[in-house]
Design a protein around this motif. Structure first.
Motif, PDB file in Angstrom:
ATOM      1  N   GLU A 138       0.851  -1.193   0.000  1.00  0.00           N
ATOM      2  CA  GLU A 138       0.000   0.000   0.000  1.00  0.00           C
ATOM      3  C   GLU A 138       0.884   1.239   0.000  1.00  0.00           C
ATOM      4  N   PHE A 139       0.420   2.262  -0.722  1.00  0.00           N
ATOM      5  CA  PHE A 139       1.131   3.545  -0.778  1.00  0.00           C
ATOM      6  C   PHE A 139       0.273   4.619  -0.112  1.00  0.00           C
ATOM      7  N   LEU A 140       0.866   5.416   0.767  1.00  0.00           N
ATOM      8  CA  LEU A 140       0.176   6.528   1.409  1.00  0.00           C
ATOM      9  C   LEU A 140       0.988   7.804   1.213  1.00  0.00           C
ATOM     10  N   ARG A 141       0.298   8.865   0.801  1.00  0.00           N
ATOM     11  CA  ARG A 141       0.971  10.139   0.580  1.00  0.00           C
ATOM     12  C   ARG A 141       1.273  10.801   1.927  1.00  0.00           C
ATOM     13  N   ASN A 179      -3.637  -0.749  -6.229  1.00  0.00           N
ATOM     14  CA  ASN A 179      -4.531  -1.777  -6.781  1.00  0.00           C
ATOM     15  C   ASN A 179      -3.862  -2.557  -7.906  1.00  0.00           C
ATOM     16  N   TYR A 180      -3.140  -1.846  -8.775  1.00  0.00           N
ATOM     17  CA  TYR A 180      -2.485  -2.514  -9.902  1.00  0.00           C
ATOM     18  C   TYR A 180      -1.426  -3.503  -9.412  1.00  0.00           C
ATOM     19  N   ILE A 181      -0.606  -3.052  -8.492  1.00  0.00           N
ATOM     20  CA  ILE A 181       0.495  -3.892  -7.998  1.00  0.00           C
ATOM     21  C   ILE A 181      -0.045  -5.115  -7.260  1.00  0.00           C
ATOM     22  N   ALA A 186       1.166  -9.393  -6.232  1.00  0.00           N
ATOM     23  CA  ALA A 186       1.079  -9.920  -4.861  1.00  0.00           C
ATOM     24  C   ALA A 186       1.353 -11.421  -4.848  1.00  0.00           C
ATOM     25  N   GLY A 187       2.134 -11.855  -3.869  1.00  0.00           N
ATOM     26  CA  GLY A 187       2.464 -13.274  -3.745  1.00  0.00           C
ATOM     27  C   GLY A 187       3.745 -13.677  -4.443  1.00  0.00           C
ATOM     28  N   LYS A 198      11.677  -5.527 -15.378  1.00  0.00           N
ATOM     29  CA  LYS A 198      12.622  -5.208 -16.445  1.00  0.00           C
ATOM     30  C   LYS A 198      11.960  -5.344 -17.818  1.00  0.00           C
ATOM     31  N   HIS A 199      11.062  -6.328 -17.920  1.00  0.00           N
ATOM     32  CA  HIS A 199      10.424  -6.600 -19.214  1.00  0.00           C
ATOM     33  C   HIS A 199       9.100  -5.859 -19.377  1.00  0.00           C
ATOM     34  N   GLU A 200       8.460  -5.483 -18.276  1.00  0.00           N
ATOM     35  CA  GLU A 200       7.127  -4.909 -18.355  1.00  0.00           C
ATOM     36  C   GLU A 200       7.103  -3.409 -18.137  1.00  0.00           C
ATOM     37  N   VAL A 201       8.241  -2.830 -17.744  1.00  0.00           N
ATOM     38  CA  VAL A 201       8.248  -1.424 -17.356  1.00  0.00           C
ATOM     39  C   VAL A 201       7.776  -0.507 -18.482  1.00  0.00           C
ATOM     40  N   GLU A 202       8.055  -0.853 -19.719  1.00  0.00           N
ATOM     41  CA  GLU A 202       7.660   0.007 -20.828  1.00  0.00           C
ATOM     42  C   GLU A 202       6.155   0.000 -21.025  1.00  0.00           C
ATOM     43  N   ALA A 203       5.511  -1.102 -20.664  1.00  0.00           N
ATOM     44  CA  ALA A 203       4.065  -1.214 -20.853  1.00  0.00           C
ATOM     45  C   ALA A 203       3.284  -0.539 -19.730  1.00  0.00           C
ATOM     46  N   LEU A 204       3.958  -0.244 -18.625  1.00  0.00           N
ATOM     47  CA  LEU A 204       3.288   0.370 -17.485  1.00  0.00           C
ATOM     48  C   LEU A 204       3.290   1.887 -17.617  1.00  0.00           C
ATOM     49  N   ARG A 205       2.259   2.489 -17.053  1.00  0.00           N
ATOM     50  CA  ARG A 205       2.268   3.943 -16.981  1.00  0.00           C
ATOM     51  C   ARG A 205       3.454   4.397 -16.148  1.00  0.00           C
ATOM     52  N   GLY A 206       4.024   5.519 -16.513  1.00  0.00           N
ATOM     53  CA  GLY A 206       5.269   5.970 -15.912  1.00  0.00           C
ATOM     54  C   GLY A 206       5.248   6.021 -14.404  1.00  0.00           C
TER      55      GLY A 206
END
Length: 342
Positions: A138-141, A179-181, A186-187, A198-206
């Motif tokens: 979880e990320f909290l600002r 939510n995406y992560i 998870a797991g 390394k392989h999926e970073v380009e497909a993810l939003r920045g």
């Protein structure tokens, strides 16, 4: 040795453990219940001394067990009582309630404290090796470009890390990344997540890619910070042990051992390979720099798998039957507490 010699050695060890005083032939004659003359007992004691099982301190006519004598006593003369964690000794009443499975690290700290308190010596526990896997993230600002990463492991342990981001994120963006992560990663082991990134970073939003990479680094940092998983409790108890409380040189070495922990960890990891309780007497361990010190240890299991070791470190003149029972029961209770479904 014949039965007579074995009986006298057993009596001598038991008397010395109980009283802490060298045992003379007259005391041995009364305590053993054997119809032997003082001369006969002295002859048997001389034989036991020749075998290296007992020794005569310079200041007394009595004898005390050597490490070798204790070893023979523990291996062949001690009757281990069956352990039933549902019917624990009176002094262990309430232990189960104190080992609350709210967080694994708290159980480990409580167990070390209990072992120390009940033995009056030093309690040591190795924590379960943390799986490099996160169950939930979880990320909290926290503020501008500051984000709290909360990592929850499969066993319920929680790690918090503050990360600094390249740009400010709104809480809604952080919720989307959370939510995406959790949906996609998870797991998985941290290393596996790193490789997939390394392989999926380009497909993810920045912003999600950046947060994911920061989360992986936070997870790696959390594991590194907890690499040393040994809890020690009650070191000061050894200062009050008459057998070596005045030997400051050896005590200093011993406290260095507790502080550095690496060698002690290695010893306890070796103990985890044993089936049940294991006892090191004197210098047998090759780790504890003290002939007058013993370690009683046992592995504990979580969900049928050995994940750690716990034990008591104290003088060779300890009540081994009681320490064996204490360590055995605590190992089972710790395993049960950590096996409770989260």
């Amino acid at each position: 040795m014949d039965d007579r010699a074995r009986s006298l050695l057993k009596t001598l060890v038991e008397r010395y453990i109980a009283d802490g005083q060298p045992v003379g032939s007259r005391t041995l004659s009364r305590a053993s219940g054997l119809e032997l003359s003082p001369a006969t007992i002295r002859n048997v004691m001389a034989d036991l001394e020749d075998l290296g099982l007992i020794a005569s301190p310079h200041t007394s006519a009595g004898r005390i067990p050597t490490a070798r004598g204790y070893r023979l006593f523990v291996d062949t003369m001690l009757t281990a009582r069956p352990v039933d964690i549902h019917h624990t000794p009176p002094e262990m009443a309430g232990v189960r309630e104190q080992l609350q499975p709210d967080q694994p690290q708290r159980v480990i700290a409580q167990a070390a404290h209990l072992l120390s308190n009940l033995s009056h010596f030093v309690g040591v526990v190795t924590a379960p090796k943390r799986a490099s896997v996160f169950h939930h993230i979880e990320f909290l600002r926290l503020g501008e470009r500051r984000v709290l990463v909360i990592l929850v492991s499969p066993d319920g342990d929680v790690q918090n890390r503050v990360i600094f981001t390249a740009r400010d994120h709104t809480q809604s963006e952080l919720v989307e990344a959370t939510n995406y992560i959790n949906t996609h990663y998870a797991g998985l082991a941290i290393d596996e997540v790193r490789n997939r990134l390394k392989h999926e970073v380009e497909a993810l939003r920045g912003e999600i890619a950046a947060l994911m990479q920061a989360a992986v680094q936070a997870g790696t940092d959390a594991m590194a910070a907890n690499a040393e998983q040994l809890v020690v409790s009650g070191e000061r108890n050894l200062l009050g042990v008459q057998d070596f409380g005045n030997d400051l040189g050896s005590l200093r070495k011993l406290f260095d051992l507790f502080e550095q922990k690496t060698e002690l960890m290695r010893l306890l990891e070796n103990s985890s390979l044993a089936d049940g309780v294991r006892i090191y007497i004197g210098g047998e361990s090759g780790v504890v720099p003290y002939e007058e010190l013993s370690i009683v240890s046992a592995p504990y299991e979580v969900d049928g798998r050995i994940v750690g070791t716990l034990g008591v470190i104290g003088p060779t003149r300890m009540a081994y039957d009681r320490m064996i029972q204490l360590v055995d029961i605590t190992a089972r209770l710790v395993g049960n507490a950590l096996s409770v479904p989260k």
